[in-house]
Motif scaffolding. Structure first.
Motif, PDB file in Angstrom:
ATOM      1  N   LEU A 251       0.812  -1.214   0.000  1.00  0.00           N
ATOM      2  CA  LEU A 251       0.000   0.000   0.000  1.00  0.00           C
ATOM      3  C   LEU A 251       0.851   1.274   0.000  1.00  0.00           C
ATOM      4  O   LEU A 251       0.433   2.297  -0.528  1.00  0.00           O
ATOM      5  CB  LEU A 251      -0.931   0.020   1.224  1.00  0.00           C
ATOM      6  CG  LEU A 251      -2.139  -0.920   1.177  1.00  0.00           C
ATOM      7  CD1 LEU A 251      -2.893  -0.841   2.500  1.00  0.00           C
ATOM      8  CD2 LEU A 251      -3.059  -0.562   0.024  1.00  0.00           C
ATOM      9  N   TRP A 252       2.058   1.209   0.586  1.00  0.00           N
ATOM     10  CA  TRP A 252       2.849   2.428   0.743  1.00  0.00           C
ATOM     11  C   TRP A 252       3.245   3.064  -0.587  1.00  0.00           C
ATOM     12  O   TRP A 252       3.049   4.263  -0.776  1.00  0.00           O
ATOM     13  CB  TRP A 252       4.082   2.148   1.607  1.00  0.00           C
ATOM     14  CG  TRP A 252       4.959   3.342   1.780  1.00  0.00           C
ATOM     15  CD1 TRP A 252       6.248   3.517   1.363  1.00  0.00           C
ATOM     16  CD2 TRP A 252       4.596   4.579   2.415  1.00  0.00           C
ATOM     17  NE1 TRP A 252       6.715   4.756   1.689  1.00  0.00           N
ATOM     18  CE2 TRP A 252       5.720   5.444   2.339  1.00  0.00           C
ATOM     19  CE3 TRP A 252       3.443   5.046   3.028  1.00  0.00           C
ATOM     20  CZ2 TRP A 252       5.712   6.732   2.855  1.00  0.00           C
ATOM     21  CZ3 TRP A 252       3.424   6.340   3.543  1.00  0.00           C
ATOM     22  CH2 TRP A 252       4.561   7.166   3.458  1.00  0.00           C
ATOM     23  N   PRO A 253       3.789   2.314  -1.566  1.00  0.00           N
ATOM     24  CA  PRO A 253       4.121   2.955  -2.852  1.00  0.00           C
ATOM     25  C   PRO A 253       2.886   3.487  -3.581  1.00  0.00           C
ATOM     26  O   PRO A 253       2.950   4.539  -4.231  1.00  0.00           O
ATOM     27  CB  PRO A 253       4.822   1.853  -3.653  1.00  0.00           C
ATOM     28  CG  PRO A 253       4.523   0.590  -2.949  1.00  0.00           C
ATOM     29  CD  PRO A 253       4.268   0.917  -1.535  1.00  0.00           C
ATOM     30  N   ILE A 254       1.747   2.776  -3.447  1.00  0.00           N
ATOM     31  CA  ILE A 254       0.509   3.259  -4.055  1.00  0.00           C
ATOM     32  C   ILE A 254       0.059   4.537  -3.341  1.00  0.00           C
ATOM     33  O   ILE A 254      -0.414   5.487  -3.969  1.00  0.00           O
ATOM     34  CB  ILE A 254      -0.607   2.197  -3.973  1.00  0.00           C
ATOM     35  CG1 ILE A 254      -0.130   0.862  -4.551  1.00  0.00           C
ATOM     36  CG2 ILE A 254      -1.853   2.681  -4.696  1.00  0.00           C
ATOM     37  CD1 ILE A 254       0.221   0.900  -6.006  1.00  0.00           C
ATOM     38  N   PHE A 255       0.236   4.555  -2.021  1.00  0.00           N
ATOM     39  CA  PHE A 255      -0.117   5.738  -1.232  1.00  0.00           C
ATOM     40  C   PHE A 255       0.700   6.952  -1.682  1.00  0.00           C
ATOM     41  O   PHE A 255       0.157   8.046  -1.861  1.00  0.00           O
ATOM     42  CB  PHE A 255       0.128   5.445   0.257  1.00  0.00           C
ATOM     43  CG  PHE A 255      -0.061   6.623   1.155  1.00  0.00           C
ATOM     44  CD1 PHE A 255      -1.331   7.002   1.563  1.00  0.00           C
ATOM     45  CD2 PHE A 255       1.021   7.362   1.599  1.00  0.00           C
ATOM     46  CE1 PHE A 255      -1.519   8.090   2.396  1.00  0.00           C
ATOM     47  CE2 PHE A 255       0.850   8.450   2.431  1.00  0.00           C
ATOM     48  CZ  PHE A 255      -0.422   8.821   2.833  1.00  0.00           C
ATOM     49  N   LYS A 256       1.998   6.766  -1.887  1.00  0.00           N
ATOM     50  CA  LYS A 256       2.856   7.885  -2.299  1.00  0.00           C
ATOM     51  C   LYS A 256       2.464   8.408  -3.681  1.00  0.00           C
ATOM     52  O   LYS A 256       2.416   9.632  -3.902  1.00  0.00           O
ATOM     53  CB  LYS A 256       4.328   7.453  -2.286  1.00  0.00           C
ATOM     54  CG  LYS A 256       4.893   7.226  -0.896  1.00  0.00           C
ATOM     55  CD  LYS A 256       6.406   7.109  -0.914  1.00  0.00           C
ATOM     56  CE  LYS A 256       6.857   5.861  -1.643  1.00  0.00           C
ATOM     57  NZ  LYS A 256       8.344   5.713  -1.596  1.00  0.00           N
ATOM     58  N   LEU A 257       2.189   7.481  -4.617  1.00  0.00           N
ATOM     59  CA  LEU A 257       1.775   7.912  -5.954  1.00  0.00           C
ATOM     60  C   LEU A 257       0.418   8.613  -5.883  1.00  0.00           C
ATOM     61  O   LEU A 257       0.196   9.626  -6.556  1.00  0.00           O
ATOM     62  CB  LEU A 257       1.698   6.721  -6.906  1.00  0.00           C
ATOM     63  CG  LEU A 257       1.278   7.035  -8.340  1.00  0.00           C
ATOM     64  CD1 LEU A 257       2.255   7.998  -9.006  1.00  0.00           C
ATOM     65  CD2 LEU A 257       1.143   5.752  -9.169  1.00  0.00           C
ATOM     66  N   SER A 258      -0.487   8.096  -5.037  1.00  0.00           N
ATOM     67  CA  SER A 258      -1.806   8.711  -4.888  1.00  0.00           C
ATOM     68  C   SER A 258      -1.698  10.115  -4.313  1.00  0.00           C
ATOM     69  O   SER A 258      -2.407  11.037  -4.740  1.00  0.00           O
ATOM     70  CB  SER A 258      -2.706   7.845  -3.989  1.00  0.00           C
ATOM     71  OG  SER A 258      -2.937   6.580  -4.563  1.00  0.00           O
ATOM     72  N   ILE A 259      -0.808  10.286  -3.344  1.00  0.00           N
ATOM     73  CA  ILE A 259      -0.630  11.606  -2.730  1.00  0.00           C
ATOM     74  C   ILE A 259      -0.091  12.606  -3.754  1.00  0.00           C
ATOM     75  O   ILE A 259      -0.588  13.727  -3.879  1.00  0.00           O
ATOM     76  CB  ILE A 259       0.319  11.525  -1.519  1.00  0.00           C
ATOM     77  CG1 ILE A 259      -0.361  10.781  -0.366  1.00  0.00           C
ATOM     78  CG2 ILE A 259       0.741  12.914  -1.070  1.00  0.00           C
ATOM     79  CD1 ILE A 259      -1.559  11.496   0.183  1.00  0.00           C
TER      80      ILE A 259
END
Length: 486
Positions: A251-259
């Protein structure tokens, strides 16, 4: 003989030129079909979504100026803020799904979709208090008390619609990456028709006023989401393999791209919100807000068309990056920019022709109509800029440049456009016109920067980056029964 040879050479050159022209037009036709498969449904879907608000605005404008100004504030400030966050975060899904689909890693689209639901659900909970306490927030931002209190009533009704944005934008990105978004169009058409009927019956027929408009808006907004979920669960077998616990991994890399995606798009969407907030500080704020709101409404219709081309540019660039076809990427960019600009020119001409009349669709006030006519010149030039800038943003989304564009937006919008608008509007005394002119300067500078990036990009290098991204987050397809719902 020499003359005959010359004639043969000339004939061959003419023939080759004719074949080249035919080949070019055929290539444009093929690319345009690919473009419109995504852009057409995306445009209509966004027009329908925006149309739900526009219909409510048309009805509420005949209830009263305070109610109309309050609805405008809720939409252009609170709702745009929410859309900016959640649609912006969903644009990260647009990058991932588009590139994974181009690379034929179809099963990853469903995993990415579920991860986005998890991340955006958390963010939506953080946004809800803004709607609950909208009155003190708007008053602290300089809005009049009567408008702020009415806006608070409307914003409480809007909370159920806010929650559907978690699914609305993510499902759009997921389906359009596969060019399967026609289902969204049909559901959007049904939604729009039901909303017109609902407003007519509840607001005018039964006389429920604002409450009737909001009930109609809630129902017509949720109905297509339920339809889309049913379609995804039962008619996308290759890209939706069921709910899976794998969605909680990585989830963390997806979270960073989403942010980074959210910041990029938020900075664009909030820009107009700043425009209407600054207008609220002017004398006779109700007339000024209503006139500007109508102009932004018309601008929004055209901007949503451009956002459809943003989606098309994103999908085409992402898909071709996943396939590794750099020549197709460049050609797709040229076609989508030219198409969007041509439509912008047509709308530009129509607005100039009807600038004295179109405000009466939304308000009976002659004062508002005069103010709208006065702002129409700025409106048409905004439309021309909006025909290019969102499309270039779509190229950035498809390539995964969201974090870079976020910095560009901060500089161009908030360090150039906004200060210039304040200077022209309040210091130079140009009022609403000055604010709008300054902010158009920010949009123009951002467009030029994006155009420079697009022209100077090494697309062969971007293909390698896209392949590395797909491989880094790839989960091998599994035949195990690890799905919660198959």
């Amino acid at each position: 003989m020499d003359r005959e040879d010359d004639r043969e050479v000339q004939a061959k050159l003419l023939s080759d030129t004719h074949r080249t022209e035919e080949s070019l037009w055929w290539s444009v036709w093929i690319e345009s079909k690919k473009l419109w498969i995504v852009a057409g449904p995306a445009i209509f879907t966004r027009l329908s979504m925006f149309g739900v608000f526009a219909i409510a605005q048309a009805f509420i404008g005949h209830i009263g100026n305070t109610e109309m100004a309050a609805l405008s504030l809720v939409f252009h400030v609170l709702v745009r803020f929410s859309i900016g966050v959640l649609m912006g975060m969903s644009s990260g899904l647009e990058t991932l799904c588009g590139q994974a689909f181009g690379a034929k890693q179809y099963h990853m689209l469903g995993i990415y979709l579920q991860r986005s639901w998890i991340i955006e659900s958390g963010f939506s909970l953080l946004i809800i208090p803004l709607f609950i306490f909208s009155a003190p927030i708007l008053i602290s931002l300089g809005q009049t008390e009567d408008i702020a209190l009415m806006a608070n009533t409307i914003s409480l009704w809007y909370i159920p619609i806010l929650l559907l944005y978690i699914f609305n934008f993510t499902l759009q990105m997921y389906l359009q990456a596969q060019s399967k978004n026609m289902i969204i169009t049909w559901l959007a058409m049904l939604s729009l028709g039901l909303h017109v009927l609902g407003c007519w019956v509840l607001a005018q027929g039964i006389g429920l006023g604002v409450a009737g408009l909001m009930v109609s808006m809630i129902f017509s907004s949720w109905m297509p989401i339920i339809g889309q979920l049913i379609y995804v669960f039962y008619y996308c077998p290759h890209t939706w393999t069921g709910f899976s616990m794998q969605a909680f991994n990585g989830l963390w890399p997806i979270f960073k791209l989403s942010i980074s995606s959210g910041v990029m798009l938020c900075l664009e969407i909030w820009y107009n919100s700043a425009l209407i907030l600054l207008t609220g500080h002017m004398e006779d704020a109700t007339i000024a807000i209503n006139a500007l709101s109508i102009c932004l409404n018309i601008n929004g219709w055209e901007l949503i068309i451009s956002f459809g081309f943003l989606a098309a540019a994103s999908v085409r660039v992402a898909n071709e990056l996943g396939r590794g076809n750099t020549k197709a990427i460049k050609f797709a960019i040229v076609v989508v920019v030219a198409t969007s600009l041509a439509i912008g020119v047509v709308i530009w001409a129509l607005i100039l022709g009807f600038r004295h009349n179109f405000s009466y669709i939304f308000s009976n006030s002659a004062a508002v109509a005069d103010a709208v006519s006065d702002l129409s010149i700025l409106l048409v030039f905004s439309i021309l800029l909006n025909s290019i800038q969102p499309v270039l943003s779509g190229v950035a989304v498809g390539a995964g440049w969201q974090s870079v564009v976020a910095y560009v937006n901060i500089i161009c919008y908030y360090l150039i456009g906004l200060p210039l608008g304040i200077l022209l509007g309040f210091v130079a005394g140009l009022g609403v016109k000055g604010i709008w002119m300054g902010m158009m300067g920010g949009t123009a500078s951002q467009t030029l920067v994006l155009l420079y990036f697009t022209c100077k990009t090494d697309w062969d290098k971007q293909v390698l980056i896209a392949k590395a991204r797909v491989n880094r987050w790839l989960i091998p397809p599994s035949n195990e029964f690890d799905n919660i719902i198959a």
